[in-house]
Design a protein around this motif. Structure first.
Motif, PDB file in Angstrom:
ATOM      1  N   ALA A   1       0.835  -1.205   0.000  1.00 14.19           N
ATOM      2  CA  ALA A   1       0.000   0.000   0.000  1.00 14.19           C
ATOM      3  C   ALA A   1       0.866   1.251   0.000  1.00 14.19           C
ATOM      4  O   ALA A   1       0.530   2.261  -0.651  1.00 14.19           O
ATOM      5  CB  ALA A   1      -0.934  -0.016   1.202  1.00 14.19           C
ATOM      6  N   PHE A   2       1.985   1.212   0.727  1.00 10.44           N
ATOM      7  CA  PHE A   2       2.929   2.327   0.730  1.00 10.44           C
ATOM      8  C   PHE A   2       3.432   2.615  -0.678  1.00 10.44           C
ATOM      9  O   PHE A   2       3.493   3.775  -1.121  1.00 10.44           O
ATOM     10  CB  PHE A   2       4.104   1.996   1.655  1.00 10.44           C
ATOM     11  N   ALA A   3       3.775   1.559  -1.414  1.00  8.14           N
ATOM     12  CA  ALA A   3       4.271   1.739  -2.789  1.00  8.14           C
ATOM     13  C   ALA A   3       3.198   2.337  -3.688  1.00  8.14           C
ATOM     14  O   ALA A   3       3.469   3.216  -4.513  1.00  8.14           O
ATOM     15  CB  ALA A   3       4.757   0.403  -3.352  1.00  8.14           C
TER      16      ALA A   3
ATOM     17  N   VAL B   1      -5.632  -7.211  -7.468  1.00 16.30           N
ATOM     18  CA  VAL B   1      -5.814  -7.032  -8.909  1.00 16.30           C
ATOM     19  C   VAL B   1      -6.183  -5.594  -9.244  1.00 16.30           C
ATOM     20  O   VAL B   1      -5.717  -5.025 -10.232  1.00 16.30           O
ATOM     21  CB  VAL B   1      -6.870  -8.029  -9.442  1.00 16.30           C
ATOM     22  N   LEU B   2      -6.997  -4.963  -8.394  1.00 18.60           N
ATOM     23  CA  LEU B   2      -7.371  -3.571  -8.642  1.00 18.60           C
ATOM     24  C   LEU B   2      -6.185  -2.641  -8.468  1.00 18.60           C
ATOM     25  O   LEU B   2      -6.016  -1.678  -9.226  1.00 18.60           O
ATOM     26  CB  LEU B   2      -8.511  -3.167  -7.709  1.00 18.60           C
ATOM     27  N   ALA B   3      -5.342  -2.921  -7.467  1.00 16.24           N
ATOM     28  CA  ALA B   3      -4.164  -2.079  -7.249  1.00 16.24           C
ATOM     29  C   ALA B   3      -3.196  -2.178  -8.425  1.00 16.24           C
ATOM     30  O   ALA B   3      -2.641  -1.156  -8.874  1.00 16.24           O
ATOM     31  CB  ALA B   3      -3.466  -2.472  -5.948  1.00 16.24           C
TER      32      ALA B   3
ATOM     33  N   GLY C   1       5.243   0.801  -9.498  1.00 14.40           N
ATOM     34  CA  GLY C   1       3.959   0.665  -8.819  1.00 14.40           C
ATOM     35  C   GLY C   1       3.271  -0.640  -9.132  1.00 14.40           C
ATOM     36  O   GLY C   1       2.728  -1.314  -8.235  1.00 14.40           O
ATOM     37  N   GLY C   2       3.269  -1.038 -10.409  1.00 21.16           N
ATOM     38  CA  GLY C   2       2.593  -2.270 -10.785  1.00 21.16           C
ATOM     39  C   GLY C   2       3.182  -3.505 -10.141  1.00 21.16           C
ATOM     40  O   GLY C   2       2.451  -4.423  -9.746  1.00 21.16           O
ATOM     41  N   VAL C   3       4.503  -3.560  -9.999  1.00 20.77           N
ATOM     42  CA  VAL C   3       5.155  -4.730  -9.404  1.00 20.77           C
ATOM     43  C   VAL C   3       4.928  -4.784  -7.897  1.00 20.77           C
ATOM     44  O   VAL C   3       4.533  -5.818  -7.339  1.00 20.77           O
ATOM     45  CB  VAL C   3       6.664  -4.722  -9.726  1.00 20.77           C
ATOM     46  N   LEU C   4       5.135  -3.665  -7.197  1.00 22.36           N
ATOM     47  CA  LEU C   4       5.028  -3.684  -5.737  1.00 22.36           C
ATOM     48  C   LEU C   4       3.593  -3.807  -5.254  1.00 22.36           C
ATOM     49  O   LEU C   4       3.352  -4.230  -4.118  1.00 22.36           O
ATOM     50  CB  LEU C   4       5.674  -2.414  -5.167  1.00 22.36           C
TER      51      LEU C   4
END
Length: 431
Positions: free
Chosen positions: A36-38, A97-99, A199-202
Motif C-alpha cells: 500500500a505504501f508503494a 488485482v485492482l491495485a 507501482g505495478g510490481v510492488l
C-alpha cells in the motif's frame, strides 16, 4: 540415549521452537502495508507533480491558471470518487488485482499526457488516466490494510499512506529535474514508465484479508476465529448512520481547501519572488511534514482516540492555512508547508482507521470508497476555483482564507456529532 529426567518432553520443546520462530517471523500484514505504501507513493507522488507542470502547460497552450488547474481537479475528483466503485469490487474480488491495474493505468495516463497536442488532450490523458488509475488502486490498498490490524491500526494506516508524503517529497523535484532535462513532454513519458514498472510490481504485495492465510489481525493469533470481512455494518447501514453523514459532510467541506496548496503553493511562491527551483521544493517540504504526520500522528491517534485525533487534524489544517495567507518569504512558506503537511498527513492516516472503528471490516473498502466521494467533489471544485479566483483578483488571499474556514467548519461538525472515544454503535455489536 535416554534424556535426563529433568528435560522437558520432546513434543514440548518442538512446540516451543515453533512458537518462537513464528513470533520472530515478520507478520504478513507489514508486507501488505509495504504494498500500500508503494501504491500511495507512486500514485499520489506522480499526481502531486502537477504543480511543477502548471506553468509549462500554461506557456505551451496559452491557457489561464484556472483552466490548467482544472486538469488536477479532474484527476483528483476521479481518484477519490472512483473509490465508490473500486472499494466494493475490492471487498468482493480482492484488492491486489485492482491495485495492479490502477498502477498500470496511472503509468499509461502519464505516458499519454506526454503526447498531448492541446489542453483538452491533457484533460483526457492526465485527468482520466491518472484519475482512474489512482482511483482503482488507492481505496482497495488502504482498505486491505485496515483488516490486518486492530491494536495498531492507526499506526499501520499511517505507514501505508505515508507513501503519499514520501511521494510528495521526492516526485516534484524529480519532475522539475526531468522537465529541465527532457522538457515537460519527456518528463511525463519518464514518470509514466516509472509508475507502471515500480507501482505495478510492488502492488502485488497487497492481500485482502489475514484469514486467507489462516492468520488473525496483528499477527498474534495462529488462526482467526471469525473473518474480518464478515464482521461489521453493511454498506446500507453505514451510509444511513448519523456518524457516516457527519464524516461525509465534514470531509466534503474540508476538501474544498485541503488540496489548494498542492496546486497553487508553487505559483504562489513564484509570485512572491521565490525562484522556480526553490518554489517546487516547498512541495517536498509538505511531503516531509506529511510523512512525519502519518508516522507520528497515526500512532498518537491509537492512544488519544482516533476521532479526537481527526478533530485535531481539521483544526490544525485550518490554523496553518490561515498562516499561509500572510506568509510571503521562503522561510515562512517552508514553515507553513511542513506544519500543514503534518496535519494533512495525519488526516489521511486517521480517516480510514476511523471508518474501520465505526463500521467494522466486512465492507470497509466500500464504505471508505463512498466516503471519499466527498473528497472527490471538494477536490474537483477547490483547486480550480482557487485558480479562477486568482485569474480574477490576481491574489490568492481570498481562496486561502476560504480554505481555512472550510476546515474550521469540518472541525465543528466532528466535535458536535462524533463520539470522542472513536467508537459508534453501527456494526460494533458484530465485531
Amino acid at each position: 540415549m535416554a534424556l535426563p529426567p529433568s528435560c522437558p518432553p520432546l513434543a514440548e520443546v518442538t512446540l516451543t521452537i515453533q512458537s518462537t520462530l513464528a513470533h520472530r517471523s515478520i507478520f504478513r500484514g507489514w508486507f501488505v502495508v509495504a504494498g500500500a505504501f508503494a501504491v500511495t507513493l507512486v500514485g499520489f507522488g506522480c499526481a502531486y507533480t502537477f504543480s511543477a507542470f502548471l506553468k509549462p502547460l500554461q506557456l505551451e497552450f496559452g491557457a489561464s491558471r484556472g483552466s490548467v488547474s482544472l486538469v488536477f481537479s479532474l484527476a483528483g475528483f476521479l481518484y477519490f470518487g472512483l473509490g465508490i466503485i473500486s472499494g466494493p469490487l475490492a471487498d468482493r474480488f480482492g484488492s491486489r488485482v485492482l491495485a495492479v491495474i490502477g498502477m498500470l493505468l496511472t503509468g499509461l495516463g502519464l505516458f499519454a499526457a506526454g503526447f498531448a497536442r492541446s489542453l483538452a488532450e491533457v484533460y483526457l490523458a492526465y485527468g482520466l488516466g491518472v484519475g482512474v488509475g489512482v482511483g482503482c488502486a488507492y481505496v482497495p490498498a488502504i482498505g486491505a490494510v485496515q483488516r490486518w490490524f486492530v491494536r495498531r491500526r492507526g499506526f499501520a494506516s499511517g505507514l501505508a499512506v505515508s507513501g503519499i508524503g514520501v511521494g510528495t517529497l521526492a516526485m516534484p523535484p524529480l519532475a522539475t529535474l526531468l522537465i529541465e532535462m527532457l522538457g515537460w513532454r519527456g518528463a511525463y513519458l519518464a514518470l509514466g514508465l516509472l509508475a507502471a514498472a515500480i507501482g505495478g510490481v510492488l502492488a502485488l504485495l497487497i492481500e485482502n484479508d489475514p484469514r486467507d492465510r489462516g492468520l488473525g489481525p496483528d499477527g498474534d493469533q495462529a488462526l482467526a476465529t471469525g473473518s474480518s470481512r464478515a464482521a461489521g455494518a453493511s454498506i446500507a447501514e453505514a451510509v444511513r448512520s448519523r456518524n457516516f453523514i457527519a464524516l461525509y459532510v465534514a470531509c466534503l467541506i474540508c476538501a474544498f481547501g485541503v488540496f489548494v496548496p498542492f496546486v497553487h503553493l508553487v505559483p504562489y511562491a513564484s509570485d512572491h519572488g521565490v525562484t522556480p527551483t526553490t518554489a517546487v521544493l516547498l512541495l517536498g517540504v509538505i511531503g516531509i511534514g506529511s510523512t512525519a504526520g502519518r508516522f507520528l500522528l497515526g500512532g498518537l491517534a491509537d492512544r488519544m482516540g482516533r476521532t479526537s485525533a481527526l478533530l485535531l487534524m481539521f483544526a490544525g489544517m485550518a490554523v496553518t492555512l490561515a498562516i499561509w495567507a500572510i506568509s510571503i518569504n521562503v522561510w515562512a512558506l517552508a514553515a507553513f508547508a511542513f506544519v500543514y503537511g503534518a496535519f494533512y498527513g495525519g488526516w489521511v492516516a486517521v480517516l480510514p482507521a476511523v471508518v474501520m472503528d465505526y463500521f467494522g471490516g466486512r465492507n470497509v473498502s466500500g464504505i471508505i470508497g463512498i466516503l471519499y466521494t466527498s473528497v472527490a467533489f471538494g477536490t474537483l471544485i477547490g483547486p480550480s476555483a482557487a485558480g479562477f479566483a486568482y485569474d480574477l483578483m490576481h491574489s490568492y488571499t481570498v481562496p486561502i482564507l476560504i480554505s481555512a474556514t472550510a476546515n474550521v467548519v469540518a472541525a465543528l461538525i466532528v466535535a458536535a456529532v462524533l463520539a470522542p472515544g472513536g467508537r459508534a454503535t453501527v456494526g460494533a455489536a458484530r465485531r
